[in-house]
Design a protein around this motif. Sequence first.
Motif, PDB file in Angstrom:
ATOM      1  N   MET A  75       0.836  -1.202   0.000  1.00  0.00           N
ATOM      2  CA  MET A  75       0.000   0.000   0.000  1.00  0.00           C
ATOM      3  C   MET A  75       0.867   1.246   0.000  1.00  0.00           C
ATOM      4  SD  MET A  75      -3.259  -0.334   2.479  1.00  0.00           S
ATOM      5  CE  MET A  75      -4.658  -1.312   1.982  1.00  0.00           C
ATOM      6  N   TYR A  76       0.580   2.173  -0.891  1.00  0.00           N
ATOM      7  CA  TYR A  76       1.331   3.413  -0.922  1.00  0.00           C
ATOM      8  C   TYR A  76       0.413   4.565  -0.515  1.00  0.00           C
ATOM      9  CZ  TYR A  76       4.728   6.931  -2.132  1.00  0.00           C
ATOM     10  OH  TYR A  76       5.624   7.972  -2.050  1.00  0.00           O
ATOM     11  N   TYR A  77       0.726   5.180   0.623  1.00  0.00           N
ATOM     12  CA  TYR A  77      -0.067   6.292   1.125  1.00  0.00           C
ATOM     13  C   TYR A  77       0.527   7.627   0.691  1.00  0.00           C
ATOM     14  CZ  TYR A  77      -3.162   3.607   4.164  1.00  0.00           C
ATOM     15  OH  TYR A  77      -4.126   2.755   4.638  1.00  0.00           O
ATOM     16  N   ILE A  78      -0.327   8.494   0.191  1.00  0.00           N
ATOM     17  CA  ILE A  78       0.062   9.858  -0.142  1.00  0.00           C
ATOM     18  C   ILE A  78      -0.268  10.725   1.063  1.00  0.00           C
ATOM     19  CG2 ILE A  78      -0.401  11.841  -1.632  1.00  0.00           C
ATOM     20  CD1 ILE A  78      -1.214   9.817  -3.816  1.00  0.00           C
ATOM     21  N   ASP A  79       0.711  11.436   1.572  1.00  0.00           N
ATOM     22  CA  ASP A  79       0.490  12.298   2.728  1.00  0.00           C
ATOM     23  C   ASP A  79      -0.215  13.585   2.296  1.00  0.00           C
ATOM     24  OD1 ASP A  79       1.754  14.703   4.549  1.00  0.00           O
ATOM     25  OD2 ASP A  79       1.345  12.884   5.711  1.00  0.00           O
ATOM     26  N   PHE A  80      -1.361  13.853   2.892  1.00  0.00           N
ATOM     27  CA  PHE A  80      -2.150  15.025   2.516  1.00  0.00           C
ATOM     28  C   PHE A  80      -1.357  16.313   2.675  1.00  0.00           C
ATOM     29  CE2 PHE A  80      -5.164  18.382   4.064  1.00  0.00           C
ATOM     30  CZ  PHE A  80      -5.776  18.643   2.852  1.00  0.00           C
ATOM     31  N   LYS A  81      -0.697  16.478   3.799  1.00  0.00           N
ATOM     32  CA  LYS A  81       0.047  17.718   4.057  1.00  0.00           C
ATOM     33  C   LYS A  81       1.176  17.904   3.041  1.00  0.00           C
ATOM     34  CE  LYS A  81      -0.831  17.836   9.069  1.00  0.00           C
ATOM     35  NZ  LYS A  81      -1.524  16.548   9.247  1.00  0.00           N
ATOM     36  N   THR A  82       1.860  16.828   2.713  1.00  0.00           N
ATOM     37  CA  THR A  82       2.962  16.901   1.756  1.00  0.00           C
ATOM     38  C   THR A  82       2.472  17.207   0.350  1.00  0.00           C
ATOM     39  OG1 THR A  82       4.218  15.290   3.052  1.00  0.00           O
ATOM     40  CG2 THR A  82       4.931  15.643   0.793  1.00  0.00           C
ATOM     41  N   SER A  83       1.251  16.764   0.038  1.00  0.00           N
ATOM     42  CA  SER A  83       0.742  16.875  -1.339  1.00  0.00           C
ATOM     43  C   SER A  83       0.541  18.307  -1.802  1.00  0.00           C
ATOM     44  CB  SER A  83      -0.582  16.103  -1.469  1.00  0.00           C
ATOM     45  OG  SER A  83      -1.637  16.742  -0.765  1.00  0.00           O
ATOM     46  N   PHE A  84       0.578  19.270  -0.901  1.00  0.00           N
ATOM     47  CA  PHE A  84       0.424  20.672  -1.294  1.00  0.00           C
ATOM     48  C   PHE A  84       1.658  21.196  -2.018  1.00  0.00           C
ATOM     49  CE2 PHE A  84      -2.964  20.303   1.733  1.00  0.00           C
ATOM     50  CZ  PHE A  84      -3.922  21.183   1.274  1.00  0.00           C
ATOM     51  N   ASN A  85       2.806  20.611  -1.716  1.00  0.00           N
ATOM     52  CA  ASN A  85       4.051  21.139  -2.272  1.00  0.00           C
ATOM     53  C   ASN A  85       4.901  20.123  -3.013  1.00  0.00           C
ATOM     54  OD1 ASN A  85       3.823  23.858  -1.078  1.00  0.00           O
ATOM     55  ND2 ASN A  85       3.978  22.739   0.854  1.00  0.00           N
ATOM     56  N   LYS A  86       4.571  18.841  -2.883  1.00  0.00           N
ATOM     57  CA  LYS A  86       5.426  17.809  -3.461  1.00  0.00           C
ATOM     58  C   LYS A  86       4.577  16.663  -4.003  1.00  0.00           C
ATOM     59  CE  LYS A  86       9.320  14.768  -2.266  1.00  0.00           C
ATOM     60  NZ  LYS A  86      10.202  14.303  -1.160  1.00  0.00           N
ATOM     61  N   LEU A  87       4.950  16.195  -5.174  1.00  0.00           N
ATOM     62  CA  LEU A  87       4.253  15.060  -5.775  1.00  0.00           C
ATOM     63  C   LEU A  87       4.905  13.759  -5.306  1.00  0.00           C
ATOM     64  CD1 LEU A  87       2.128  13.951  -7.715  1.00  0.00           C
ATOM     65  CD2 LEU A  87       3.818  14.148  -9.556  1.00  0.00           C
ATOM     66  N   GLU A  88       4.175  13.011  -4.494  1.00  0.00           N
ATOM     67  CA  GLU A  88       4.666  11.734  -3.988  1.00  0.00           C
ATOM     68  C   GLU A  88       3.808  10.605  -4.528  1.00  0.00           C
ATOM     69  OE1 GLU A  88       6.899  12.528   0.243  1.00  0.00           O
ATOM     70  OE2 GLU A  88       4.783  12.029   0.287  1.00  0.00           O
ATOM     71  N   LEU A  89       4.380   9.793  -5.391  1.00  0.00           N
ATOM     72  CA  LEU A  89       3.703   8.623  -5.917  1.00  0.00           C
ATOM     73  C   LEU A  89       4.613   7.424  -5.716  1.00  0.00           C
ATOM     74  CD1 LEU A  89       2.447  10.144  -9.303  1.00  0.00           C
ATOM     75  CD2 LEU A  89       1.149   9.950  -7.171  1.00  0.00           C
ATOM     76  N   SER A  90       4.071   6.234  -5.870  1.00  0.00           N
ATOM     77  CA  SER A  90       4.879   5.036  -5.683  1.00  0.00           C
ATOM     78  C   SER A  90       5.968   4.948  -6.751  1.00  0.00           C
ATOM     79  CB  SER A  90       3.999   3.791  -5.743  1.00  0.00           C
ATOM     80  OG  SER A  90       3.515   3.582  -7.057  1.00  0.00           O
ATOM     81  N   GLU A  91       7.029   4.248  -6.427  1.00  0.00           N
ATOM     82  CA  GLU A  91       8.131   4.061  -7.367  1.00  0.00           C
ATOM     83  C   GLU A  91       7.633   3.376  -8.635  1.00  0.00           C
ATOM     84  OE1 GLU A  91      12.419   1.664  -7.538  1.00  0.00           O
ATOM     85  OE2 GLU A  91      11.530   2.202  -5.598  1.00  0.00           O
ATOM     86  N   GLU A  92       6.750   2.401  -8.464  1.00  0.00           N
ATOM     87  CA  GLU A  92       6.174   1.694  -9.611  1.00  0.00           C
ATOM     88  C   GLU A  92       5.448   2.658 -10.540  1.00  0.00           C
ATOM     89  OE1 GLU A  92       2.863  -1.825 -10.574  1.00  0.00           O
ATOM     90  OE2 GLU A  92       3.137  -1.070  -8.525  1.00  0.00           O
TER      91      GLU A  92
END
Length: 269
Positions: free
Chosen positions: A1-18
């Motif tokens: 499971m890959y969780y996207i952090d809500f707070k981080t999502s305002f400034n940074k795109l975090e997606l799974s490596e896959e």
Amino acid sequence: MYYIDFKTSFNKLELSEETFKIIEEFGINLKDIAIGEFSGKDSAAAIIEAFKEVDVILPVVAFTGTDYGDKNIFYKNWELINKRVKNLYNDDKILLPLHYMFEPKLWNALNGRFVSLIIKKFGFYTPCIGCHAYLRILRIPLSKQLGRIIVGGERVYHNGDFKIDQIEMVLKVYEKICKDFNVELKLPIKYVKENKKIKEIIGVDWEQGKRQFSCVFSGNYRDKEGKVIFEEEKVRKFLDEFIYPVSVEIIKRCYKGDFRYIEIVKEFI
């Protein structure tokens, strides 16, 4: 499971490596990626229908804290949808890997902490309307880093019945919240009336309420016979004076690094 952090999502795109590998392999432009709200039957149908207009969808499951069930069902549903998409569109469309989001303190601030005061002020309360606002708030900052499109599975009609969080006036408020941040909330099955049409879109027999999480508040706005308890003016006031303005303000403050959800909501009670 890959969780996207809500707070981080305002400034940074975090997606799974896959996911990043797929994006690179197929040369996908980030601005071509829509977000698909991923939950049950209707959201599955909405994602399949949305592929008529978009080429790449990132499915995002959002937890509320009131839902329960087997998390493995999401992977099974992803496989079902992906197979259907390939059958309908060959390899021209891409359903990216599943991602998850969860911000319980935000849900609590909108729907839990101030229940007594909300009832006192508006003479009305259901967690469902604020919950679906929460589902949009969670995905808006992520969507702005991608294609600025969120695909939802809401329907105004449900085989002659309706859900209070999916009536026209409520959906317009969700659309307005998204629009205020230059994000489009697409509802491809908004006016589909019959469940048999949803079955045709998905291509399999999917019993209502199955293959998805359940909610501990299910049916909370219905009477003993299952009829929706609904007073239009109270709902409209609740939307105009609380759900819409507080949702917009939360997102604005979050972009400034202010995640004090309770303090923000207090200003509207």
